[in-house]
Design a protein around this motif. Structure first.
Motif, PDB file in Angstrom:
ATOM      1  N   LEU A 120       0.820  -1.216   0.000  1.00 25.06           N
ATOM      2  CA  LEU A 120       0.000   0.000   0.000  1.00 25.06           C
ATOM      3  C   LEU A 120       0.854   1.267   0.000  1.00 25.06           C
ATOM      4  O   LEU A 120       0.442   2.296   0.542  1.00 25.06           O
ATOM      5  CB  LEU A 120      -0.956  -0.005   1.199  1.00 25.06           C
ATOM      6  N   SER A 121       2.066   1.151  -0.560  1.00 25.07           N
ATOM      7  CA  SER A 121       2.893   2.322  -0.866  1.00 25.07           C
ATOM      8  C   SER A 121       3.468   3.046   0.350  1.00 25.07           C
ATOM      9  O   SER A 121       3.793   4.238   0.251  1.00 25.07           O
ATOM     10  CB  SER A 121       2.118   3.325  -1.736  1.00 25.07           C
ATOM     11  N   CYS A 122       3.590   2.383   1.478  1.00 26.58           N
ATOM     12  CA  CYS A 122       4.325   3.004   2.589  1.00 26.58           C
ATOM     13  C   CYS A 122       5.822   2.946   2.268  1.00 26.58           C
ATOM     14  O   CYS A 122       6.267   2.166   1.442  1.00 26.58           O
ATOM     15  CB  CYS A 122       4.055   2.243   3.890  1.00 26.58           C
ATOM     16  N   ALA A 123       6.606   3.754   2.974  1.00 29.54           N
ATOM     17  CA  ALA A 123       8.058   3.755   2.756  1.00 29.54           C
ATOM     18  C   ALA A 123       8.693   2.639   3.589  1.00 29.54           C
ATOM     19  O   ALA A 123       8.424   2.524   4.790  1.00 29.54           O
ATOM     20  CB  ALA A 123       8.624   5.101   3.157  1.00 29.54           C
ATOM     21  N   VAL A 124       9.526   1.819   2.940  1.00 29.18           N
ATOM     22  CA  VAL A 124      10.204   0.741   3.672  1.00 29.18           C
ATOM     23  C   VAL A 124      11.524   1.275   4.244  1.00 29.18           C
ATOM     24  O   VAL A 124      12.083   2.255   3.741  1.00 29.18           O
ATOM     25  CB  VAL A 124      10.485  -0.480   2.760  1.00 29.18           C
ATOM     26  N   VAL A 125      12.013   0.634   5.298  1.00 33.95           N
ATOM     27  CA  VAL A 125      13.294   1.014   5.915  1.00 33.95           C
ATOM     28  C   VAL A 125      14.154  -0.230   6.049  1.00 33.95           C
ATOM     29  O   VAL A 125      13.639  -1.353   6.148  1.00 33.95           O
ATOM     30  CB  VAL A 125      13.083   1.668   7.311  1.00 33.95           C
ATOM     31  N   TYR A 126      15.485   0.008   6.058  1.00 35.37           N
ATOM     32  CA  TYR A 126      16.402  -1.129   6.190  1.00 35.37           C
ATOM     33  C   TYR A 126      16.613  -1.410   7.675  1.00 35.37           C
ATOM     34  O   TYR A 126      16.873  -0.493   8.463  1.00 35.37           O
ATOM     35  CB  TYR A 126      17.726  -0.813   5.497  1.00 35.37           C
ATOM     36  N   GLU A 127      16.510  -2.688   8.049  1.00 35.56           N
ATOM     37  CA  GLU A 127      16.597  -3.040   9.466  1.00 35.56           C
ATOM     38  C   GLU A 127      18.017  -3.380   9.906  1.00 35.56           C
ATOM     39  O   GLU A 127      18.249  -3.584  11.100  1.00 35.56           O
ATOM     40  CB  GLU A 127      15.680  -4.240   9.758  1.00 35.56           C
ATOM     41  N   GLY A 128      18.944  -3.531   8.975  1.00 36.23           N
ATOM     42  CA  GLY A 128      20.318  -3.850   9.343  1.00 36.23           C
ATOM     43  C   GLY A 128      20.619  -5.332   9.387  1.00 36.23           C
ATOM     44  O   GLY A 128      21.752  -5.730   9.606  1.00 36.23           O
ATOM     45  N   ASN A 129      19.623  -6.170   9.210  1.00 34.83           N
ATOM     46  CA  ASN A 129      19.831  -7.618   9.265  1.00 34.83           C
ATOM     47  C   ASN A 129      19.559  -8.279   7.915  1.00 34.83           C
ATOM     48  O   ASN A 129      19.135  -9.417   7.842  1.00 34.83           O
ATOM     49  CB  ASN A 129      18.929  -8.241  10.328  1.00 34.83           C
ATOM     50  N   GLY A 130      19.738  -7.513   6.856  1.00 39.30           N
ATOM     51  CA  GLY A 130      19.489  -8.062   5.523  1.00 39.30           C
ATOM     52  C   GLY A 130      18.029  -8.015   5.117  1.00 39.30           C
ATOM     53  O   GLY A 130      17.648  -8.630   4.119  1.00 39.30           O
ATOM     54  N   LYS A 131      17.210  -7.306   5.884  1.00 38.60           N
ATOM     55  CA  LYS A 131      15.780  -7.239   5.568  1.00 38.60           C
ATOM     56  C   LYS A 131      15.300  -5.798   5.511  1.00 38.60           C
ATOM     57  O   LYS A 131      15.722  -4.957   6.311  1.00 38.60           O
ATOM     58  CB  LYS A 131      14.970  -8.001   6.623  1.00 38.60           C
ATOM     59  N   LEU A 132      14.389  -5.559   4.570  1.00 40.51           N
ATOM     60  CA  LEU A 132      13.711  -4.270   4.496  1.00 40.51           C
ATOM     61  C   LEU A 132      12.338  -4.432   5.123  1.00 40.51           C
ATOM     62  O   LEU A 132      11.628  -5.412   4.856  1.00 40.51           O
ATOM     63  CB  LEU A 132      13.577  -3.825   3.039  1.00 40.51           C
ATOM     64  N   HIS A 133      11.965  -3.471   5.951  1.00 43.31           N
ATOM     65  CA  HIS A 133      10.744  -3.595   6.743  1.00 43.31           C
ATOM     66  C   HIS A 133       9.765  -2.497   6.363  1.00 43.31           C
ATOM     67  O   HIS A 133      10.146  -1.318   6.275  1.00 43.31           O
ATOM     68  CB  HIS A 133      11.097  -3.500   8.234  1.00 43.31           C
ATOM     69  N   CYS A 134       8.526  -2.891   6.144  1.00 40.68           N
ATOM     70  CA  CYS A 134       7.468  -1.905   5.939  1.00 40.68           C
ATOM     71  C   CYS A 134       6.696  -1.792   7.246  1.00 40.68           C
ATOM     72  O   CYS A 134       6.059  -2.754   7.681  1.00 40.68           O
ATOM     73  CB  CYS A 134       6.525  -2.327   4.806  1.00 40.68           C
ATOM     74  N   PRO A 135       6.749  -0.646   7.916  1.00 41.38           N
ATOM     75  CA  PRO A 135       6.133  -0.538   9.247  1.00 41.38           C
ATOM     76  C   PRO A 135       4.606  -0.484   9.225  1.00 41.38           C
ATOM     77  O   PRO A 135       3.983  -0.679  10.260  1.00 41.38           O
ATOM     78  CB  PRO A 135       6.710   0.767   9.798  1.00 41.38           C
ATOM     79  N   CYS A 136       4.023  -0.228   8.075  1.00 33.02           N
ATOM     80  CA  CYS A 136       2.561  -0.071   8.051  1.00 33.02           C
ATOM     81  C   CYS A 136       1.843  -1.392   8.317  1.00 33.02           C
ATOM     82  O   CYS A 136       0.931  -1.456   9.132  1.00 33.02           O
ATOM     83  CB  CYS A 136       2.111   0.489   6.705  1.00 33.02           C
ATOM     84  N   HIS A 137       2.262  -2.452   7.609  1.00 31.50           N
ATOM     85  CA  HIS A 137       1.553  -3.731   7.754  1.00 31.50           C
ATOM     86  C   HIS A 137       2.524  -4.893   7.929  1.00 31.50           C
ATOM     87  O   HIS A 137       2.213  -6.016   7.567  1.00 31.50           O
ATOM     88  CB  HIS A 137       0.655  -3.975   6.540  1.00 31.50           C
ATOM     89  N   GLU A 138       3.697  -4.578   8.454  1.00 31.10           N
ATOM     90  CA  GLU A 138       4.692  -5.601   8.793  1.00 31.10           C
ATOM     91  C   GLU A 138       5.125  -6.420   7.577  1.00 31.10           C
ATOM     92  O   GLU A 138       5.308  -7.629   7.670  1.00 31.10           O
ATOM     93  CB  GLU A 138       4.158  -6.538   9.900  1.00 31.10           C
TER      94      GLU A 138
END
Lengths: 194, 109
Positions: A137-155
Motif C-alpha cells: 500500500l505504498s508506505c516507505a520501507v526502511v532497512y533493518e540492518g539484518n538483511g531485511k527491508l521492513h514496511c512498518p505499516c503492515h509488517e
C-alpha cells in the motif's frame, strides 16, 4: 391470490389494474363502470402506449454492445501500456563512493522529488538500490540492518539482497533501481519494475 | 368439472390432481424438441432469457478483466495486458455466437 368480487355487492367493487379488463365472478362477465375507470386513471396516470417497454432482445443487444465496449477498452489499455516510452534512463547522483559503511543506508530522490529509492551497502554484496515504496500500500520501507527491508505499516518484509517478499501482505518484489559509478559519484540510472 | 374428472379418469392416479396434464414435446427432424412450448412464444422467450443470462455472465467477467488491466497498467506491468485483451476478445466472440446462433424467430403480436 385472486380475490373474487360479487357483482351484486357494489361496495366491494375494487378497480382493476387495467380498465379494459372485465372481471369475472361465478362465471359471469362484468364490465367496469365508467366511474371506476376514472378513479383508476386518477390513481395510476400512466397510459400503456406511452410506457417504455424494454424487451429481452433489447437487453441482449445492450449486453452485447457492452461486451464489445469492454473488449475495446481492454484493448486500448493494452495499447497504452505497450507504447514505446523511450529508454527511461536518467542518471541522478545519489551518493559518493565510500559514503556508506557496511549495513548503512540512505534514501534518495529518484527519478524526481516525488519518488524515493533506498541505497544500501550490504556486507558481502555491496551497493544495492530499490524503490522504497512498499508494493502493498505504498508506505516507505526502511532497512533493518539484518538483511531485511521492513514496511512498518503492515509488517511487510523484503529481502535486501534481492528485493523479494519474505513476509507480510505484499505479493510483489520491490522495484530495482540500477546504479552506476562514475568517478567518485554513485548514480541511480533506471528503475526496473518486476 | 366433468371434463376435468374425465381427463382424471383417462390419466389414472396422479400425485397431484392440480397438475396440468403432461403434453408431449413436438417432434423435429432430429427427434423430440426440448419442451412442449418450444415452438411457441414461451419457448422463444426462454431461449432469449438464456442468452441474456449467458451474455450477462460474460460481461461481468469482461468487466473484471478490464479493471485488472487498468490495475496492471497503473502498476507499470504491461506484459500481461495482451493476454487480458485476448481473454476479453474471446469473451466477446462467445457473446456474439450466443447472441446470433439461435436464428429461429417468431413474429410476436
Amino acid at each position: 391470490m385472486v380475490k373474487e368480487v360479487d357483482p351484486k355487492d357494489k361496495q366491494a367493487a375494487v378497480p382493476a389494474l387495467n380498465p379494459e379488463i372485465v372481471r369475472e365472478s361465478g362465471g359471469e362477465v362484468m364490465p367496469q363502470r365508467p366511474q371506476e375507470i376514472e378513479d383508476w386513471r386518477t390513481e395510476f396516470p400512466y397510459p400503456w402506449d406511452e410506457d417504455e417497454v424494454v424487451t429481452r432482445r433489447d437487453t441482449l443487444r445492450f449486453l452485447l454492445g457492452g461486451s464489445g465496449a469492454l473488449f475495446l477498452a481492454t484493448g486500448v489499455l493494452a495499447i497504452i501500456g505497450n507504447l514505446p516510452s523511450g529508454p527511461g534512463v536518467k542518471a541522478v547522483p545519489i551518493a559518493k563512493v565510500g559514503e556508506l559503511a557496511e549495513n548503512q543506508w540512505k534514501v534518495f530522490d529518484f527519478p524526481d522529488q516525488y519518488a524515493q529509492g533506498i541505497l544500501i551497502n550490504l556486507p558481502g554484496k555491496g551497493l544495492v538500490a530499490y524503490s522504497d515504496v512498499c508494493t502493498h500500500l505504498s508506505c516507505a520501507v526502511v532497512y533493518e540492518g539484518n538483511g531485511k527491508l521492513h514496511c512498518p505499516c503492515h509488517e511487510g518484509l523484503f529481502d535486501a539482497t534481492t528485493g523479494n517478499v519474505l513476509a507480510g501482505p505484499p505479493t510483489r518484489p520491490l522495484p530495482l533501481i540500477q546504479i552506476a559509478i562514475h568517478g567518485d559519484t554513485i548514480y541511480a540510472v533506471k528503475e526496473v519494475l518486476r | 368439472m366433468n371434463e376435468h374428472a374425465d381427463s382424471q379418469r383417462r390419466r389414472g392416479p396422479v400425485a397431484n390432481p392440480d397438475d396440468p396434464p403432461v403434453r408431449r414435446p413436438p417432434r423435429g427432424p432430429r427427434g423430440p424438441m426440448p419442451g412442449p412450448n418450444y415452438l411457441g412464444i414461451p419457448g422463444r422467450a426462454a431461449i432469449v432469457q438464456g442468452q441474456v443470462f449467458i451474455v450477462a455472465i460474460i460481461l461481468i467477467v469482461q468487466l473484471w478483466l478490464c479493471t485488472l488491466a487498468l490495475y496492471e497498467l497503473l502498476s507499470g506491468r504491461a506484459g500481461i495486458l495482451g493476454w487480458l485483451t485476448l481473454a476479453s476478445a474471446a469473451g466477446f466472440v462467445i457473446a456474439l455466437i450466443v447472441t446470433l446462433w439461435p436464428r429461429r424467430r417468431i413474429d410476436e403480436p
